[in-house]
Design a protein around this motif. Structure first.
Motif: not given
Length: 64
Positions: A16-20
């Motif tokens: 996901g975006i948050a992980g990135y």
């Protein structure tokens, strides 16, 4: 009157975006998440919500 139930979801850091953002410390402003391969659609699919945009910033604690 509508009530809003908020629950938490946890995903692996590479998802996901948050992980990135957590992995790279990069700020992302995404106007159409569905066109971004990093976007994790799982929460939208569970809730029926359609995410229209995302602003995601890394949160750092004492320089970490």
């Amino acid at each position: 009157m509508h009530s809003l139930f908020v629950s938490s979801s946890r995903f692996p850091i590479e998802k996901g975006i948050a992980g990135y953002v957590a992995s790279t410390s990069e700020v992302l402003n995404i106007s159409d998440p569905y066109r971004d391969a990093r976007f994790n659609r799982e929460v939208d699919m569970k809730t029926g919500y359609i995410t229209k945009s995302i602003l995601c910033v890394p949160v750092k604690c004492k320089g970490r």
